[in-house]
Design a protein around this motif. Structure first.
Motif, PDB file in Angstrom:
ATOM      1  N   ILE A 108       0.839  -1.210   0.000  1.00 34.27           N
ATOM      2  CA  ILE A 108       0.000   0.000   0.000  1.00 34.27           C
ATOM      3  C   ILE A 108       0.867   1.250   0.000  1.00 34.27           C
ATOM      4  O   ILE A 108       0.582   2.224  -0.712  1.00 34.27           O
ATOM      5  N   ALA A 109       1.955   1.229   0.802  1.00 34.85           N
ATOM      6  CA  ALA A 109       2.841   2.395   0.880  1.00 34.85           C
ATOM      7  C   ALA A 109       3.504   2.677  -0.466  1.00 34.85           C
ATOM      8  O   ALA A 109       3.654   3.833  -0.872  1.00 34.85           O
ATOM      9  N   LYS A 110       3.908   1.636  -1.173  1.00 31.10           N
ATOM     10  CA  LYS A 110       4.511   1.824  -2.499  1.00 31.10           C
ATOM     11  C   LYS A 110       3.485   2.366  -3.506  1.00 31.10           C
ATOM     12  O   LYS A 110       3.824   3.200  -4.363  1.00 31.10           O
ATOM     13  N   LYS A 111       2.251   1.899  -3.397  1.00 30.37           N
ATOM     14  CA  LYS A 111       1.190   2.396  -4.267  1.00 30.37           C
ATOM     15  C   LYS A 111       0.930   3.875  -4.009  1.00 30.37           C
ATOM     16  O   LYS A 111       0.767   4.672  -4.963  1.00 30.37           O
ATOM     17  N   ALA A 115       1.441   7.207  -6.559  1.00 27.97           N
ATOM     18  CA  ALA A 115       0.413   8.224  -6.821  1.00 27.97           C
ATOM     19  C   ALA A 115       0.966   9.631  -6.588  1.00 27.97           C
ATOM     20  O   ALA A 115       0.696  10.559  -7.364  1.00 27.97           O
ATOM     21  N   ILE A 116       1.746   9.793  -5.529  1.00 25.71           N
ATOM     22  CA  ILE A 116       2.349  11.105  -5.238  1.00 25.71           C
ATOM     23  C   ILE A 116       3.303  11.515  -6.353  1.00 25.71           C
ATOM     24  O   ILE A 116       3.303  12.672  -6.820  1.00 25.71           O
ATOM     25  N   GLN A 117       4.140  10.572  -6.778  1.00 22.18           N
ATOM     26  CA  GLN A 117       5.104  10.865  -7.831  1.00 22.18           C
ATOM     27  C   GLN A 117       4.405  11.209  -9.146  1.00 22.18           C
ATOM     28  O   GLN A 117       4.869  12.087  -9.892  1.00 22.18           O
ATOM     29  N   GLN A 176       6.987   9.452   2.499  1.00 21.16           N
ATOM     30  CA  GLN A 176       6.540   8.133   2.069  1.00 21.16           C
ATOM     31  C   GLN A 176       7.720   7.192   1.840  1.00 21.16           C
ATOM     32  O   GLN A 176       7.661   5.993   2.163  1.00 21.16           O
ATOM     33  N   GLN A 177       8.823   7.722   1.291  1.00 23.23           N
ATOM     34  CA  GLN A 177      10.013   6.900   1.090  1.00 23.23           C
ATOM     35  C   GLN A 177      10.606   6.455   2.427  1.00 23.23           C
ATOM     36  O   GLN A 177      11.093   5.317   2.552  1.00 23.23           O
ATOM     37  N   ALA A 178      10.564   7.346   3.434  1.00 23.33           N
ATOM     38  CA  ALA A 178      11.044   6.968   4.767  1.00 23.33           C
ATOM     39  C   ALA A 178      10.164   5.871   5.369  1.00 23.33           C
ATOM     40  O   ALA A 178      10.659   4.927   6.005  1.00 23.33           O
TER      41      ALA A 178
END
Length: 533
Positions: A108-111, A115-117, A176-178
């Motif tokens: 979910i975090a990668k998804k 979306a942010i990117q 989000q990357q952290a």
């Protein structure tokens, strides 16, 4: 004859048909005996067997086992033809619940990061497009001043909105990357505990008629261990010492131990139990390596003396025990602790604390100080008849006067009648050792040099009650005839002339300062140097 042949063929067809289908039965873990290294796991499982030959799979067993230790019992009407141990790597349900939870969160975090990117990229492209179209209309377009001002305000507002939006996405992207990095680290940690992989036992069995059978399975797995540790608690020197006997249990068998009957044993089941015998040792001339292999083969023979896996029921307990959870069983070779309540020990390679016993032990408290090495006084708890406590070497937390004062180590493998437990430093006992300059010095006597050393030790009891203190110091011992040592003064100490150790047994009254002195001389040739004087 033909009819008998057809009947036999029919039976064989049924047997082979049953043999082709494998049915999985998950076992239930009932009891575990944990050794200092390794564990014995005992499972039960109820299976439905058709008449004839069958292949069944017993699941939910450890991922690593000693296959020579497998013991499988079945009812008398069931014959076990073969057993084969395998690991099941393929099934996703073998992942632990904790692993699956983190894995889902990571997905979910990668998804969300993607979306942010994507949103940031859209705004960046729009900003580039806006910059390229600022010259729309140009000088020759015939736009009025008012229209140019209106267009400039639009570009200014739009660029500001886009840049703020891009900055906001950059902040979200960093957070989000952290988050993804932390989830990945947690997933990596969970993946090392091997809890996602379980073992299976493939069985080929035969029974004359359809039946429901209960199998009992036991085996040894190296993927578990336990180490002892202790809490030593004392309110003051007038109360008994409370010894809380604990164990840290670690297991990574791939099977979570849920509500199992747990025992801890000091035995070593994987160790060779055959005792050695000596044969005659014959000497002969020859090169050093000529007969090495032959002598090694001839020197040691063995006799069968297999140590029992289970401990006997001969029970010994301390007279003054506060019973907590466990019962100690002793035999000649080892000790086991049977825990009275079921335990949950997860397969995560992490230490799980288990309380074995709590002893309220009468002790003799005394203080101990060696100011030449340490300027502090140490409190010792002297225990008699400590064998009945079944202690093992291990670390200990020290809590004295309701304050954690540090760590110590219990070594019950002593050869003395009493066991001394270090209870840590007591800063209320002040000990200072200083050289007395006016009574120390060096003199030349012909071809010899004589050095005199005098030390004064001052002790002050800052406690509200008197304390007994064992004080130790030393003077040097000569190993050379040309070095002459004389103990001038020991101030009433007990003297060990072989080691040079001086011992004082003192009683320090509250608020009073005591003094003792030690003085000795060393005479040796003046052209020589003693490095460690």
């Amino acid at each position: 004859m033909k009819k008998s042949f057809l009947s036999l063929l029919f039976l064989l067809t049924i047997v082979f048909a049953h043999a082709q289908s494998q049915v999985l039965f998950n076992t239930s873990l009932e009891t575990v005996t944990v050794y200092r290294s390794g564990a014995e796991l005992n499972h039960t499982v109820r299976v439905n067997l058709p008449a004839g030959s069958s292949e069944i799979i017993l699941g939910n067993i450890a991922n690593t086992i000693d296959q020579n230790s497998i013991q499988l019992s079945a009812p008398v009407n069931v014959t076990i033809l073969s057993t084969t141990f395998v690991r099941d790597y393929l099934k996703t349900e073998n992942k632990s619940a904790a692993y699956v939870k983190v894995e889902d969160s990571l997905t979910i975090a990668k998804k969300d990061l993607n979306a942010i990117q994507n949103k940031k990229a859209v705004d960046e492209n729009l900003l580039v497009l806006l910059d390229k179209n600022q010259t729309v209309g140009g000088v020759s377009s015939g736009l009025s001043v008012a229209e140019l001002i209106k267009m400039a305000d639009y570009y200014k507002t739009k660029q500001l909105d886009l840049k703020n939006s891009i900055y906001g996405y950059q902040v979200l992207e960093t957070k989000q990357q952290a988050k993804i990095s932390k989830l990945q680290q947690q997933l990596n940690e969970l993946s090392t505990d091997k809890s996602g992989t379980k073992g299976q036992l493939l069985l080929q069995v035969v029974t004359k008629e359809a039946t429901t059978a209960v199998f009992n399975l036991s085996y040894l797995s190296p993927s578990a261990s336990w180490v002892p540790f202790y809490d030593l608690r004392a309110e003051n020197t007038a109360t008994p010492l409370k010894i809380v006997y604990k164990a840290n249990v670690v297991q990574y068998t791939g099977v979570d131990w849920k509500k199992v009957k747990l025992s801890l044993s000091t035995a070593t089941p994987s160790q060779n139990g055959t005792a050695p015998l000596l044969s005659a040792w014959f000497l002969r001339f020859g090169s050093p390596n000529t007969y090495r292999n032959q002598s090694m083969q001839n020197t040691v023979q063995t006799m069968e003396s297999r140590a029992p896996m289970k401990t006997a029921s001969n029970r010994q307990t301390a007279d003054d025990v506060d019973r907590n959870l466990a019962t100690a069983n002793n035999n000649i070779l080892n000790t086991s602790f049977d825990l009275d309540i079921p335990y949950d020990i997860l397969s995560n390679s992490k230490a799980h604390s288990v309380t074995l016993n709590t002893y309220n032990q009468p002790v003799n408290y005394k203080y101990y100080s060696v100011p030449k090495l340490e300027s502090d006084a140490f409190l010792l708890a002297e225990i008699a008849n400590y064998e009945k406590l079944n202690l093992l070497p291990g670390d200990a937390n020290i809590i004295f006067e309701n304050t954690y004062v540090g760590k110590s180590f219990i070594n019950p493998n002593a050869t003395t009648d009493t066991l001394n437990l270090s209870m840590g430093r007591d800063k209320k006992i002040v000990v200072k050792r200083e050289k007395v300059a006016e009574q120390s010095g060096t003199k030349l006597l012909g071809s010899s040099k004589k050095q005199t050393f005098t030390y004064e030790i001052r002790l002050r009891n800052g406690k509200s009650e008197a304390v007994n203190l064992l004080l130790k110091d030393q003077y040097p011992v000569s190993t050379d005839k040309s070095i002459e040592i004389e103990l001038i003064s020991a101030d009433g100490a007990s003297i060990n002339t072989e080691t040079g150790v001086l011992t004082w047994k003192l009683t320090l009254k509250p608020g009073v300062t005591e003094k003792v002195r030690i003085s000795y001389s060393v005479k040796y040739p003046k052209d020589q140097t003693i490095e460690n004087l």
